[in-house]
Motif scaffolding. Structure first.
Motif, PDB file in Angstrom:
ATOM      1  N   ARG A 130      34.645  52.128  40.493  1.00 36.52           N
ATOM      2  CA  ARG A 130      34.259  52.892  41.669  1.00 36.52           C
ATOM      3  C   ARG A 130      34.877  54.278  41.583  1.00 36.52           C
ATOM      4  O   ARG A 130      35.995  54.436  41.183  1.00 36.52           O
ATOM      5  N   ARG A 132      35.947  57.670  43.661  1.00 36.03           N
ATOM      6  CA  ARG A 132      36.240  58.127  45.012  1.00 36.03           C
ATOM      7  C   ARG A 132      35.385  59.349  45.299  1.00 36.03           C
ATOM      8  O   ARG A 132      35.441  60.330  44.574  1.00 36.03           O
ATOM      9  N   SER A 138      34.317  69.373  57.995  1.00 38.75           N
ATOM     10  CA  SER A 138      34.104  70.675  58.609  1.00 38.75           C
ATOM     11  C   SER A 138      35.106  70.821  59.743  1.00 38.75           C
ATOM     12  O   SER A 138      35.185  69.979  60.629  1.00 38.75           O
ATOM     13  N   VAL A 141      33.730  70.757  63.236  1.00 38.62           N
ATOM     14  CA  VAL A 141      33.262  69.446  63.681  1.00 38.62           C
ATOM     15  C   VAL A 141      34.433  68.549  64.021  1.00 38.62           C
ATOM     16  O   VAL A 141      34.408  67.842  65.034  1.00 38.62           O
ATOM     17  N   GLU A 142      35.450  68.606  63.185  1.00 36.14           N
ATOM     18  CA  GLU A 142      36.605  67.743  63.445  1.00 36.14           C
ATOM     19  C   GLU A 142      37.264  68.085  64.765  1.00 36.14           C
ATOM     20  O   GLU A 142      37.647  67.210  65.550  1.00 36.14           O
ATOM     21  N   GLU A 145      35.099  66.825  67.574  1.00 38.18           N
ATOM     22  CA  GLU A 145      35.195  65.381  67.739  1.00 38.18           C
ATOM     23  C   GLU A 145      36.498  65.001  68.420  1.00 38.18           C
ATOM     24  O   GLU A 145      36.526  64.126  69.299  1.00 38.18           O
ATOM     25  N   ARG A 148      36.272  65.750  72.072  1.00 37.70           N
ATOM     26  CA  ARG A 148      35.395  64.818  72.773  1.00 37.70           C
ATOM     27  C   ARG A 148      36.068  63.473  72.944  1.00 37.70           C
ATOM     28  O   ARG A 148      35.903  62.801  73.955  1.00 37.70           O
ATOM     29  N   GLU A 149      36.832  63.106  71.931  1.00 32.29           N
ATOM     30  CA  GLU A 149      37.538  61.825  72.035  1.00 32.29           C
ATOM     31  C   GLU A 149      38.552  61.862  73.163  1.00 32.29           C
ATOM     32  O   GLU A 149      38.660  60.912  73.950  1.00 32.29           O
ATOM     33  N   LYS A 151      38.466  63.686  75.829  1.00 33.32           N
ATOM     34  CA  LYS A 151      37.771  63.659  77.123  1.00 33.32           C
ATOM     35  C   LYS A 151      37.249  62.271  77.422  1.00 33.32           C
ATOM     36  O   LYS A 151      37.294  61.805  78.559  1.00 33.32           O
ATOM     37  N   ALA A 152      36.743  61.629  76.383  1.00 33.26           N
ATOM     38  CA  ALA A 152      36.215  60.285  76.599  1.00 33.26           C
ATOM     39  C   ALA A 152      37.325  59.342  77.011  1.00 33.26           C
ATOM     40  O   ALA A 152      37.130  58.465  77.857  1.00 33.26           O
ATOM     41  N   LEU A 153      38.505  59.538  76.419  1.00 37.30           N
ATOM     42  CA  LEU A 153      39.627  58.667  76.778  1.00 37.30           C
ATOM     43  C   LEU A 153      39.992  58.830  78.243  1.00 37.30           C
ATOM     44  O   LEU A 153      40.240  57.857  78.952  1.00 37.30           O
ATOM     45  N   ALA A 155      38.005  59.872  80.578  1.00 34.97           N
ATOM     46  CA  ALA A 155      36.922  59.361  81.423  1.00 34.97           C
ATOM     47  C   ALA A 155      36.896  57.848  81.441  1.00 34.97           C
ATOM     48  O   ALA A 155      36.397  57.243  82.383  1.00 34.97           O
TER      49      ALA A 155
END
Lengths: 302, 349
Positions: A130, A132, A138, A141-142, A145, A148-149, A151-153, A155
């Motif tokens: 295999r 790697r 990005s 993006v990180e 994310e 958002r995490e 905020k979700a926590l 909420a």
């Protein structure tokens, strides 16, 4: 006439050679036809009119040879011989092709060929294993994310949600009889029982009224303990306690009887719940008795 | 000698500023006298000619000052409006119209057509015959194999160990360079039902592959915010061997349902209520939060929970039919960032 010495004199140390890489201890040669990779008099393909190398292309090895006769034709200068896939046979082929060449070139070519075959084997082995895969992240993006995490926590209000779910399960009875406070069912049953008892009490009152009119006697237990002038306080206390106990136990018995009647569905194990049914205070009358007791005659020892 | 005042282009703004500043300075004097007049003067002072805008002031400090004043005024107006509304509401008393429900992201969520209706027969039928039906019909008991990517480092190893204590009947094995495709048939032959691979990057777990074994679906998650047991505040003692209960919250769509069933099948059927442990998978906006608690009922209306155990969040990256096969597998769902992340109100789980 090929002037190797002059060439080496110039590019070896005095002047510039574009293939030379100088490091602290050693000089390397970046020329792709160089057998050893070092910058030496014997290894330099520019300063030797007779030269041989082994190079690999797409997994196959080739022997390259340069002779002085073709020095004037740069396009045809290097003779390319395909070597066999088999290791030993390829070594023999190198020997055959470089048969009358100086030992140095034969030796170095064979060494290089060995190294190449080793790394080709390694490549083939690694591709079977295999590999790697590196995935680029990005940053934008990180970061998005992560935010958002968070905020979700917030909420999610996890603790509340979990507690609510657990209480729901308790209410629905998934836990069975483990916990001692099935009070919802208890309260509902109590309400039912209260309604029933109220209706019953009304009926009973009517009945009692009728009975009293007939002149029946009723015996009512007295809650209060009678106070007497007995001198022995311990006995009094004992009496008191026992009376109280009896009184209480009788009350409790009656109440538990009521409870048992009231909640045929709910099983009460062990302790009674904190919010017990309200104890009805029965009407009572306080009566004091005075008793005159003569002291016991003292017997004299004669 | 007569001095002629040189006209400066910024005269007008300066005067306006000065007017405002004098107003500000006069306020503390005027306030105890008359509040009404102050408000009037303020409003009179802030009525600038309509062509005026803050951006025409070149001086940063003055511009900033004016901006702050503008903000304060706006805030005051907003507060007055709120007070007025509250007064009206109080005056009406019971007849007041009901309060508006505030908009939340959960309220505004774009309706997903794959949301499962509780009475949907088709879904029920599907779930009766899918790969987890064996578990849900109580035919198999879960047996989980936890492993990592090559050469795991400290945090990942400890995380795996703690996961193994949380999930009953879980075994941790080191990878040692074996290929997953070779591990899977061995697992199947040893009656494992789940294969969990924790992927590691720079000594920190960052991915999880959850593979249901007898040719079940494979889910690939992104793992984030891992907290090990010793990093938890106010945590309880270590979890015992009792089977925990499972709570699955907010898995509403078809995809969410299948993932939820996947998590449910990790744990054995019969939770030991004596143990009072509960494992929660809570889905919020496509993030799945995992928590492990011990609970105690204080009375019938209150429960206390104490967090033990590791916590982490998962985000689903892809769901693949069949066991792990990244090249030739058939993907049921893949997270495509450009398509799926374009709307902030659209969630898939």
């Amino acid at each position: 006439m090929q002037h190797d010495d002059v060439i080496w004199d110039l590019i070896g140390s005095k002047q510039f050679c574009s293939y030379k890489v100088k490091t602290k201890t050693k000089n390397f040669c970046r020329n792709e036809y160089n057998t050893t990779g070092l910058c030496n008099r014997q290894s330099c393909p520019l300063a030797n009119s007779q030269y041989a190398t082994v190079r690999e292309e797409k997994g196959r090895c080739y022997l390259y040879m340069k002779v002085i006769e073709r020095a004037a034709f740069p396009a045809r200068m290097w003779e390319k011989v395909k070597l066999s896939e088999c290791y030993e046979r390829a070594l023999q082929e190198i020997d055959e092709n470089l048969i009358y060449w100086p030992r140095y070139y034969r030796h170095k070519c064979k060494q290089r060929f060995t190294k190449i075959t080793q790394y080709l084997i390694r490549i083939r082995k690694l591709t079977l294993k295999r590999q790697r895969k590196l995935v680029p992240l990005s940053r934008k993006v990180e970061r998005r994310e992560k935010r958002r995490e968070e905020k979700a926590l917030i909420a999610a209000q996890l603790d509340n949600a979990i507690e609510k779910e657990l209480l729901e399960r308790l209410k629905q009875g998934t836990y069975g009889d483990i916990y001692n406070f099935p009070i919802h069912a208890f309260d509902k049953a109590l309400e039912k029982q209260d309604e029933e008892s109220e209706s019953e009490a009304e009926e009973e009152d009517d009945e009692e009224g009728e009975d009293e009119d007939k002149g029946r006697r009723e015996f009512v237990a007295d809650d209060e303990i009678e106070e007497s002038d007995l001198s022995d306080f311990e006995d009094m206390n004992n009496l008191k306690v026992s009376d109280e106990e009896e009184g209480d136990s009788s009350e409790e018995e009656e109440e538990t009887e009521e409870e048992m009647e009231g909640s045929p569905g709910a099983k009460s194990k062990g302790k009674t719940p904190l919010k017990g049914p309200v104890r009805k205070k029965r009407p009572y009358v306080e009566i004091e008795y005075e008793q005159e007791t003569e002291p016991a005659p003292k017997s004299k020892a004669s | 000698m007569d001095f002629i005042g040189v006209p400066v282009s910024e005269d007008t703004t300066n005067t306006k500023n000065k007017v405002k500043k004098t107003m500000k300075r006069q306020k503390p004097f005027q306030e105890p006298v008359d509040n009404g007049s102050v408000e009037e003067s303020e409003s009179a002072g802030s009525s600038f000619p309509p062509t005026f805008s803050l951006s025409t002031i070149k001086n940063k400090q003055r511009r900033h000052l004016m901006f702050m004043k503008l903000k304060q005024e706006k805030r005051k107006q907003k507060l007055e409006l709120r007070k007025k509304r509250k007064k009206e509401r109080d005056a009406l008393g019971d007849k007041a119209p009901p309060k508006d429900v505030p908009k939340t992201i959960e309220n505004q969520r774009v309706y997903d057509e794959t949301t499962v209706d509780p009475e949907d027969e088709e879904v029920a039928f599907d779930e009766g015959t899918d790969e987890f039906s064996a578990y849900f019909n109580k035919l198999t008991n879960p047996k989980v194999l936890i492993t990592t990517s090559d050469r795991p480092r400290g945090r990942t190893v400890r995380f795996c160990e703690q996961l193994a204590t949380v999930i009953p009947n879980a075994h941790v094995y080191y990878r040692r360079g074996l290929a997953l495709k070779r591990i899977i048939p061995q697992c199947v032959s040893r009656n494992f039902t789940y294969l969990m691979v924790i992927n590691e990057d720079r000594k920190v777990p960052n991915g999880m592959v959850l593979c249901h074994l007898p040719d079940g679906p494979t889910a690939h998650f992104k793992v984030s915010s891992v907290r090990l047991r010793k990093e938890m505040k106010r945590r309880g003692k270590d979890p015992t061997e009792h089977h925990p209960e499972v709570i699955l919250n907010n898995f509403s769509t078809r995809l969410g349902h299948s993932i939820g069933r996947m998590f449910a099948a990790l744990f054995p059927h019969d939770p030991h209520f004596v143990g009072r442990q509960v494992a929660t998978f809570h889905n919020q906006r496509d993030f799945i939060f995992f928590r492990f608690h011990r609970y105690i009922f204080k009375n019938e209306k209150r429960v206390g929970i104490q967090e033990l155990g590791p916590r982490f969040t998962l985000k689903l990256r892809s769901l693949q039919k069949g066991t792990f096969d990244s090249k030739f597998g058939e993907y049921e769902w893949v997270h495509k960032r450009h398509e799926m992340d374009s709307s902030r109100r659209k969630f898939h789980l």
